[in-house]
Design an enzyme around this catalytic site. Structure first.
Site, mmCIF file in Angstrom:
data_model
loop_
_atom_site.group_PDB
_atom_site.id
_atom_site.type_symbol
_atom_site.label_atom_id
_atom_site.label_comp_id
_atom_site.label_asym_id
_atom_site.label_seq_id
_atom_site.Cartn_x
_atom_site.Cartn_y
_atom_site.Cartn_z
ATOM 1 N N GLY A 89 0.996 -3.406 -3.764
ATOM 2 C CA GLY A 89 0.328 -4.254 -4.647
ATOM 3 C C GLY A 89 1.420 -5.233 -5.422
ATOM 4 O O GLY A 89 2.296 -4.749 -5.755
ATOM 5 N N CYS A 116 5.230 1.713 -1.838
ATOM 6 C CA CYS A 116 5.484 0.713 -2.918
ATOM 7 C C CYS A 116 4.851 0.917 -4.397
ATOM 8 O O CYS A 116 4.977 1.889 -4.791
ATOM 9 C CB CYS A 116 5.670 -0.671 -2.377
ATOM 10 S SG CYS A 116 6.475 -1.789 -3.524
ATOM 11 N N TYR A 117 4.092 -0.010 -4.905
ATOM 12 C CA TYR A 117 3.252 0.203 -5.711
ATOM 13 C C TYR A 117 2.477 1.505 -5.835
ATOM 14 O O TYR A 117 2.106 2.186 -6.770
ATOM 15 C CB TYR A 117 2.096 -0.768 -5.979
ATOM 16 C CG TYR A 117 1.173 -0.986 -7.204
ATOM 17 C CD1 TYR A 117 1.578 -1.097 -8.643
ATOM 18 C CD2 TYR A 117 -0.378 -0.444 -6.971
ATOM 19 C CE1 TYR A 117 0.574 -1.139 -9.658
ATOM 20 C CE2 TYR A 117 -1.073 -0.321 -7.791
ATOM 21 C CZ TYR A 117 -0.482 -0.619 -9.401
ATOM 22 O OH TYR A 117 -1.509 -0.700 -10.061
ATOM 23 N N HIS A 204 8.644 -0.827 2.512
ATOM 24 C CA HIS A 204 7.383 -1.152 3.348
ATOM 25 C C HIS A 204 7.523 -0.563 4.862
ATOM 26 O O HIS A 204 8.021 -1.392 5.806
ATOM 27 C CB HIS A 204 7.018 -2.746 3.506
ATOM 28 C CG HIS A 204 6.466 -3.031 1.988
ATOM 29 N ND1 HIS A 204 5.054 -2.599 1.686
ATOM 30 C CD2 HIS A 204 7.123 -3.386 0.789
ATOM 31 C CE1 HIS A 204 5.106 -3.099 0.180
ATOM 32 N NE2 HIS A 204 6.298 -3.573 -0.256
ATOM 33 N N GLU A 206 5.291 -0.648 7.119
ATOM 34 C CA GLU A 206 4.311 -1.196 7.941
ATOM 35 C C GLU A 206 4.910 -2.583 8.468
ATOM 36 O O GLU A 206 4.403 -3.010 9.422
ATOM 37 C CB GLU A 206 2.832 -1.365 7.139
ATOM 38 C CG GLU A 206 3.147 -2.342 5.974
ATOM 39 C CD GLU A 206 3.516 -2.047 4.770
ATOM 40 O OE1 GLU A 206 4.384 -0.903 4.641
ATOM 41 O OE2 GLU A 206 3.199 -2.524 3.637
ATOM 42 N N ASP A 262 -14.099 -13.467 20.906
ATOM 43 C CA ASP A 262 -14.958 -12.424 19.832
ATOM 44 C C ASP A 262 -16.296 -12.377 20.665
ATOM 45 O O ASP A 262 -16.990 -11.322 20.868
ATOM 46 C CB ASP A 262 -14.948 -12.869 18.579
ATOM 47 C CG ASP A 262 -13.774 -12.980 17.956
ATOM 48 O OD1 ASP A 262 -12.699 -12.425 18.553
ATOM 49 O OD2 ASP A 262 -13.446 -13.709 17.116
ATOM 50 N N LYS A 404 -8.406 -7.965 15.480
ATOM 51 C CA LYS A 404 -8.366 -8.774 16.714
ATOM 52 C C LYS A 404 -7.751 -8.293 18.112
ATOM 53 O O LYS A 404 -8.228 -8.161 19.042
ATOM 54 C CB LYS A 404 -7.662 -10.227 16.396
ATOM 55 C CG LYS A 404 -7.786 -11.253 17.651
ATOM 56 C CD LYS A 404 -9.163 -12.054 17.330
ATOM 57 C CE LYS A 404 -9.216 -13.033 18.197
ATOM 58 N NZ LYS A 404 -10.205 -13.841 18.003
#
Ligand code: XMP
Length: 548
Positions: A89, A116-117, A204, A206, A262, A404
């Site tokens: 964050g 991180c945060y 990070h 990710e 979708d 998605k």
């Protein structure tokens, strides 16, 4: 396990409500939770990467849900998560308006990973100290793993490339924690308390710039939290079918089918669940691409044998667009006319209690309103508003817990053609935003011709599925050319090809010259009314993707 009937309000702002739906799924506001599925809870402290964390976990075949940072520990526990991740964050843990979690989450006895945060929060809550770093660490870095036996780095080399983005740093470890890995700038780039299964990463894992981040996340969810690999779209079909049947009962469902990913996947899924109780309404608004209406009828009508109500409304749309050149007006006319046509069509479809929509997970994740969080501002500006409230339907939204990429996988699982599932985005107002100025039948014919060539050649070259979008735009200005012995005075086609993650920013694609040459010569030779082809080399920003 027995989830009792409950209805609980949480969070300071009273925005988090879990209402009982069934022993297998809960709905909170517009979200659905599955307490029976093994899952990881991610508390969102406003990182722009929170959704990326959730996707990485799902790529490990583990379900993940994103909750607000201040969700009460008691609410979290009701989902029986196998582990909790504290996201990054933009705030500082020591600032007075720092977003803080419910302290009780540290006593739930769940494995935890702070990123991180999140690491800084965890360390601070558990007695460590965090200070402003000497210099901001941003960008690539190198990680040296010190504790080779740490399960977080099992199977990984001792040196890893990582991605950092932080100012503050941890300066003293909380009791019981050890430094597991160091980076150029930090002695505590990864920390852990193996007894409590609590870990923290200053970098990070990710993002793609941490190439082995997936393995780290996989180690956390599988080895540390003990999750299996149950989250697959094959399994989801069964869950969703059961859920739709339970929700819909014997009632009728209506779905506006656009032919986009979708609505197509939602249609296939709901049809699998309730068959002929579903009626799909397909509106031909006159600004579709070549063969689009035929494809939808072939796939859904003939192949899936769905009840498909085809509304040929070309005339009404094109009549109303006559003489209109302002892009906003064109959009409004198309939007309003669609609602009108759709409303009338639903009446003809017979009395239905439910309206199905292809809402996705990113549409329902509440963004954390923290200053400096760009994700909070990234909200789709298109197609918001939807149908008028007076259309009294209950909603069926079987994709609203999916990203998605999962929707695409689900589409393949349900037997939809790959071209449909992996097709590029196509805007609701269709070719009307790709014809500058007035939309007329003759201009539509020209653009359809050029568009088909672009799609065909992009597919032949393999670029179509690699990039975000590629399409033709009609510029209704004439310029002089020569063809054979004749002078021509015709329109220009601009070709746009862009790479993008989400449509919010985009780069133009450097297509090979041979491909551009082929596009240009085919369009000029095959599409009557065009004598010039340009290639758009504008990124977004400053340009938008569509020209309008
Ligand atoms: P812009 O042109 O704003 O487009 O850079 C960003 C992305 O959104 C798509 N787009 C739309 N999609 N209805 C939609 O469903 C619309 O009115 C609309 N306008 C633009 C565009 O194709 C791109 O992917």
């Amino acid at each position: 396990m027995g989830v009792d009937r409950f209805s609980v309000a949480g969070t300071g702002e009273g925005r988090f409500f879990i209402l009982f739906d069934s022993p297998k799924w809960l709905s909170a506001g517009n979200k659905v939770f599955f307490p029976m599925i093994e899952q990881i809870v991610i508390l969102d402290f406003g990182s722009q990467y929170t959704q990326v964390i959730a996707r990485r976990i799902r790529e490990c075949n583990v379900y993940s849900v994103i909750l607000r940072y201040d969700t009460p520990a008691a609410e979290i526990e009701k989902l029986h998560p196998k582990g909790i991740i504290l996201s990054g964050g933009p705030s500082s843990v020591y600032s007075k308006d720092a977003p803080l979690p419910d302290q009780a989450i540290f006593d739930l006895g769940k494995p935890m990973l702070g990123i991180c945060y999140g690491l800084q929060l965890m360390a601070q809550f558990l007695g460590g100290s965090v200070e402003q770093g000497q210099k901001r660490e941003y960008g690539k870095g190198t990680l040296q793993v010190k504790e080779a036996s740490s399960p977080l780095f099992a199977g990984l080399p001792a040196t890893l490339q990582i991605w950092n983005s932080h100012g503050d740093k941890l300066t003293r470890l909380p009791k019981g924690f050890k430094s597991v890995a160091v980076s150029e700038n930090s002695d505590f780039a990864a920390i852990g308390h193996s007894g409590r299964k609590m870990y923290g990463l200053q970098f990070h894992p990710e993002v793609a710039h941490t190439p082995q981040g997936r393995e780290i996340i996989s180690n956390f969810v599988h080895t540390i939290c003990g999750c299996g690999k149950n989250w697959t779209m094959r399994n989801y079909v069964d869950i969703a079918v059961e859920q739709i049947r339970e929700q819909v009962g014997k009632e009728k469902v209506i779905l506006g089918l656009s032919g986009g990913v979708d609505s197509s996947v939602a249609a296939a899924l709901i049809h699998k669940a309730v068959g002929d109780q579903l009626t799909c309404i397909f509106v031909n608004n006159g600004v579709l691409r070549d063969r689009e209406a035929d494809t939808v009828r072939e796939v859904f009508g003939r192949h899936f044998q769905m009840k498909l109500q085809y509304e040929d409304s070309k005339k009404i749309f094109l009549d109303r667009l006559k003489g209109v050149t302002d892009p906003e007006r064109k959009r409004k006319i198309i939007g309003r006319t669609f609602i009108e046509v759709f409303q009338a069509a639903t009446k003809r479809a017979g009395k239905a209690r439910f309206l199905a929509q292809g809402t996705l997970y990113p549409d329902v994740i509440e963004s954390v309103p923290i200053a400096g969080n760009p994700a909070a501002m990234i909200k789709s500006h298109h197609n918001v508003g939807g149908l008028p409230k007076k259309m009294k339907f209950s909603l069926v939204e079987p994709l609203k817990c999916l990203f998605k990429d999962e929707v695409r996988e689900l589409g393949v699982e349900l037997g939809l053609p790959r071209e449909m599932v992996y097709r590029q985005p196509f805007p609701g107002p269709g070719l009307a935003v790709r014809i500058l100025g007035e939309v007329t039948p003759s201009r539509l014919t020209i653009l359809r011709g050029a568009d088909s060539i672009v799609v065909e050649e992009m597919k032949n070259s393999g670029f179509y599925y690699k990039i975000w979008q590629s399409f033709a735009v009609l510029l209704p200005i004439r310029s002089v050319g020569v063809m054979g012995d004749e002078r021509t005075y015709d329109f220009t086609i601009a070709i746009r090809a862009v790479e993008s993650q989400d449509g919010m920013t985009a780069d133009w694609v450097k297509l090979p010259y041979e491909l551009m040459e082929k596009l240009s010569s085919r369009i000029i030779n095959e599409v009557k009314g065009v004598n010039r082809v340009c290639f758009d080399i504008t990124s977004k920003p400053p340009g938008t993707i569509e020209w309008e």
